[in-house]
Scaffold this motif. Structure first.
Motif, PDB file in Angstrom:
ATOM      1  N   GLY A  10      -8.172  -9.569  -3.605  1.00  0.00           N
ATOM      2  CA  GLY A  10      -7.822  -9.270  -2.213  1.00  0.00           C
ATOM      3  C   GLY A  10      -8.236 -10.433  -1.555  1.00  0.00           C
ATOM      4  O   GLY A  10      -7.861 -10.685  -0.341  1.00  0.00           O
ATOM      5  N   ARG A 266       1.637 -10.417  -4.379  1.00  0.00           N
ATOM      6  CA  ARG A 266       0.275 -10.693  -3.391  1.00  0.00           C
ATOM      7  C   ARG A 266      -0.788 -10.137  -3.565  1.00  0.00           C
ATOM      8  O   ARG A 266      -1.350 -10.208  -3.656  1.00  0.00           O
ATOM      9  CB  ARG A 266       1.569 -11.448  -2.179  1.00  0.00           C
ATOM     10  N   HIS A 267      -0.111  -8.745  -3.713  1.00  0.00           N
ATOM     11  CA  HIS A 267      -1.141  -7.941  -3.343  1.00  0.00           C
ATOM     12  C   HIS A 267      -1.582  -7.359  -4.733  1.00  0.00           C
ATOM     13  O   HIS A 267      -0.389  -5.699  -4.358  1.00  0.00           O
ATOM     14  CB  HIS A 267      -0.852  -6.879  -2.137  1.00  0.00           C
ATOM     15  N   ARG A 270      -2.254  -3.252  -4.405  1.00  0.00           N
ATOM     16  CA  ARG A 270      -1.365  -1.577  -3.469  1.00  0.00           C
ATOM     17  C   ARG A 270      -0.078  -2.050  -4.782  1.00  0.00           C
ATOM     18  O   ARG A 270      -0.028  -0.911  -4.807  1.00  0.00           O
ATOM     19  CB  ARG A 270      -1.563  -2.967  -2.340  1.00  0.00           C
TER      20      ARG A 270
END
Lengths: 524, 289
Positions: A10, A266-267, A270
């Motif tokens: 992150g 990108r995450h 998650r």
């Protein structure tokens, strides 16, 4: 290396970097060029490029200053292209104009060398050794030193013209111009004695052509290296087209391994938590930010890619930080890439699924293809190497076995023969003796195959000999006229061919020139 | 067909020229800016060039141009430069005796080159561009010299000529006409003897009477041994070189009605230094003594 779940995924900085140069970007044809601000890269390829830059620039700037004793007949310079005297000196090798085929041979070798390197390891020339690459790199060093790295430069470029900006820009362009002058200056030193030329150049006493050459090379270095940069490779240079034709599925190319990286997220954590399929690419854009060509390697193979591998360095750095295995962007052959892609997509039946290429612990599954260095020893590479080596060996043989004494004979054409008052017949010949060593010699010139003929040098008293000896200057062509006279009694023979033989009695070096004797019955 | 309304291509977003052929339209892409500017620059350059240099053809001549350039002036300047380079050697040739020039290798080479070029202009029409001569025109390459073959003698011949009316110092010699003094048979016998001297085919029966006839009529000029006389310019008849042709017919013709070549004297036309150049060049051809 085992796959470790990302601890700080992150915290990865995501750069706002967009590819701006690739054909895929789909810019209008005549849009103004958008500037590229390559970020500084760190890693093994970057270090290798620093080394190549150091070596190539040192060779270029320092070679003319290497001294070599050439006694009095030429400047004491190891590498010298003496156009005025038509000699080329390369350490212990001296090349005369008629031996220019050595230079042609070097060009042939350079050509096959390019084929060889390209078919083995791809566009290595473009990425590492090309002068455009090296000097752009050098100019970028200056730019970064003065204006800072990518973001600082972008901010400065977008900002208004403050005093600080003017200072930085003036400093940058001044240093670029100094590099340009040094580059042009180094070039002219290859064509004259460097220390002498340096003195006269500074004293404004050198030939105009020296200043013109320096001015031209300063301008091209400054414009190509400072302003045009990637445009030279993309629009001007023919090499990429030739090199692209040299590549095949077994050549090394810089490849984004999307069988491993997709789906990029990108995450990633998650997304993974939501049960989505995620690859190793965290979409940080580091590879785009460092690219001096302004492309996104993740778009696949592109004409603009010079395979400088800085994106590999950038991506490896990110992978290290994420604790993942290196090589998301790597040198790979298209064959390896396709095999892995087939594995990841079940031969194209499904979208890319990274789970098919590694297990839950991140260990790549059996069957994953990694680069096998033996692939570079394939038939075409061996063939190119063979031709390259053959040309090289041929030149080497020609070099060690070449004559340093040469005889050329020009038969008088007007008149072709002269009848003397006693009925003997005289022919005139212009002899050229090439003494290609830097020492004076005495050469014996004699007639072969015409025992009754007599030879004499024009302007000297008639001799009755078949040979004479003549002094030749070091490293010079000695030219003189001789007359060969055949007595009347010998004319009945159907005399036509005979030879001149030049010989150095001390070294037994010799050259023979076959020519004709023309008499009333034979003249046409 | 031409369309007066602006039409923008859907795919590229580029305006078209308005032309349409079977549904195909031409995109109106502008030239790159640098290209257009370069084009303008060439126009400005051309105008400047036309002002600076001679360019516009007028009725009788062309405009001169503000720089005052002309190719003729440039050639003159180059010629003047070349002459200046040669000046030192040319002056030394003018002031030195021919022996001194011969003794100085550099000066001699300069004279030979200058002589070669002067020869092509003045002498080649008769003696040939290679100085090989022809029937009636001596071959200057061989070692047979009517009036002497050392540089001074060659100089004398070139400078004042042979049988040349325009020069009082010219060399004169004439072969008498034997048509009234000798019968045709006697002339044939004389020719047979002369031919026998050089081992050429002749009637053996006539050689002995010819010998006597030669001694009575010819030896006074050509010498008892027939080797000629340079004081008189009388050719050597015992050698292999025949200026007026070989064989009995040519020899008897020359006795019956002798032909005499004329060589102009050159010193008044080309000047003393050029004659020196020519003499040294001719001497260098290989037969000089």
């Amino acid at each position: 290396m085992h796959y470790q779940p990302a601890q700080k995924a992150g915290s990865m900085e995501r750069l706002e970097a967009r590819p701006i140069s690739a054909a895929r970007v789909g810019r209008p044809l005549y849009e103004k060029r958008r500037k590229i601000f390559p970020k500084r890269a760190e890693g093994r390829f970057r270090r290798f490029k620093w080394l190549v830059m150091l070596v190539t620039l040192s060779i270029y700037y320092l070679t003319p200053w290497i001294r070599w004793d050439r006694s009095t007949h030429a400047p004491d310079q190891a590498v010298l292209v003496d156009l005025a005297a038509r000699r080329f000196y390369f350490f212990f090798i001296e090349i005369w104009p008629q031996e220019f085929f050595f230079v042609a041979g070097l060009l042939v070798m350079a050509g096959f060398g390019l084929f060889l390197v390209t078919s083995a390891v791809g566009r290595a020339w473009c990425g590492y050794a090309c002068p455009q690459t090296v000097w752009v790199d050098l100019f970028l060093v200056v730019e970064r030193f003065i204006e800072g790295d990518r973001l600082a430069r972008m901010r400065l470029d977008a900002g208004s013209w403050t005093f600080d900006k003017v200072c930085k820009r003036v400093a940058k362009h001044a240093i670029w111009l100094v590099i340009g002058v040094a580059t042009g200056g180094a070039w002219i030193f290859y064509f004259a004695d460097a220390p002498t030329l340096m003195k006269s150049f500074v004293a404004l006493e050198a030939e105009p052509v020296a200043y013109m050459t320096v001015a031209t090379l300063t301008a091209t270095t400054y414009i190509f290296g400072g302003h045009m940069r990637e445009q030279v490779c993309t629009y001007m240079c023919p090499w990429p087209r030739i090199q692209a034709a040299m590549l095949d599925e077994n050549s090394l190319v810089v490849t984004y391994n999307d069988w491993r990286g997709e789906q990029r997220a990108r995450h990633a954590k998650r997304a993974a938590a939501l049960g989505e399929v995620v690859g190793d690419c965290v979409d940080c854009n580091a590879c785009v930010a460092v690219c001096p060509m302004g492309i996104d390697i993740r778009d696949g193979q592109q004409l603009e890619c010079i395979t400088c591998a800085l994106c590999i360095d950038a991506c490896d750095g990110v992978m290290d930080k994420l604790g993942r295995e290196r090589g998301l962007i790597s040198y790979a052959t298209l064959r390896d890439y396709s095999a892995n892609m087939a594995l990841a997509t079940n031969n194209g039946a499904i979208p890319i699924n990274p789970r098919r290429v590694r297990d839950g612990n991140g260990v790549f599954v059996q069957g994953i293809r990694v680069f096998d260095w033996r692939i570079i020893f394939r038939r075409r590479v061996i063939l190119y190497f063979g031709i390259w080596a053959l040309v090289g060996l041929g030149m080497l043989y020609a070099l060690v076995s070449r004559d340093r004494l040469e005889l050329n004979v020009l038969h008088d054409r007007n008149p072709q023969y002269v009848v003397e008052s006693d009925g003997s017949v005289r022919n005139g010949y212009v002899i050229k003796l090439l003494n290609m060593i830097p020492e004076p010699r005495r050469i014996t010139l004699s007639l072969d195959g015409m025992p009754s003929a007599r030879v004499r040098i024009a302007g000297q008293a008639p001799g009755d000999g078949q040979s004479f000896s003549v002094a030749v200057d070091p490293d010079k062509v000695t030219s003189f006229k001789i007359f060969v006279t055949l007595p009347k009694e010998s004319l009945v023979e159907a005399q036509s061919g005979f030879s001149f033989r030049a010989e150095d009695p001390s070294s037994h070096e010799r050259d023979v020139y076959r020519t004709n004797f023309i008499q009333p019955g034979t003249a046409k | 067909m031409a369309d007066k309304h602006k039409h923008v291509d859907d795919i590229s977003g580029v305006e078209t020229t308005g032309h349409e052929w079977d549904g195909i339209r031409e995109l109106n892409n502008p030239m790159p800016r640098w290209w257009v500017y370069t084009f303008y620059a060439t126009i400005i350059w051309a105008v400047g060039y036309a002002i600076a240099y001679p360019s516009w053809p007028m009725l009788t001549e062309a405009t001169k141009g503000v720089l005052g350039y002309s190719s003729r002036a440039e050639v003159s300047a180059e010629l003047a430069d070349a002459k200046a380079v040669q000046a030192g050697n040319a002056e030394r040739i003018a002031s030195s005796p021919i022996e001194d020039i011969m003794a100085d290798p550099e000066l001699k080479q300069f004279a030979i080159s200058a002589g070669a070029s002067a020869f092509k202009v003045n002498c080649a029409p008769c003696h040939g561009s290679g100085a090989a001569g022809g029937k009636g025109f001596p071959n200057l390459n061989d070692n047979d010299w009517l009036w002497g073959g050392n540089p001074k003698e060659i100089y004398q011949t070139i400078a004042h000529g042979i049988r040349y009316d325009g020069d009082e110092e010219t060399r004169v010699s004439e072969m008498p006409v034997f048509a009234d003094m000798l019968t045709p048979d006697e002339m044939r016998a004389t020719a047979a003897y002369v031919l026998s001297l050089t081992a050429m085919p002749s009637n053996p029966a006539l050689v002995e009477p010819g010998k006597q006839l030669f001694a009575d009529n010819c030896a006074s000029c050509h010498g008892a041994d027939a080797k000629g006389s340079r004081e008189l310019g009388a050719p050597n008849l015992a050698d292999a070189i025949w200026l007026k042709g070989e064989g009995e017919q040519a020899i008897t013709d020359q006795m019956r009605s002798p032909k005499h070549g004329v060589m102009p004297g050159w010193v008044k036309r080309v000047g003393d230094p050029v004659v020196k150049d020519l003499a040294i060049f001719v001497h260098s051809l290989g037969g000089g003594e």
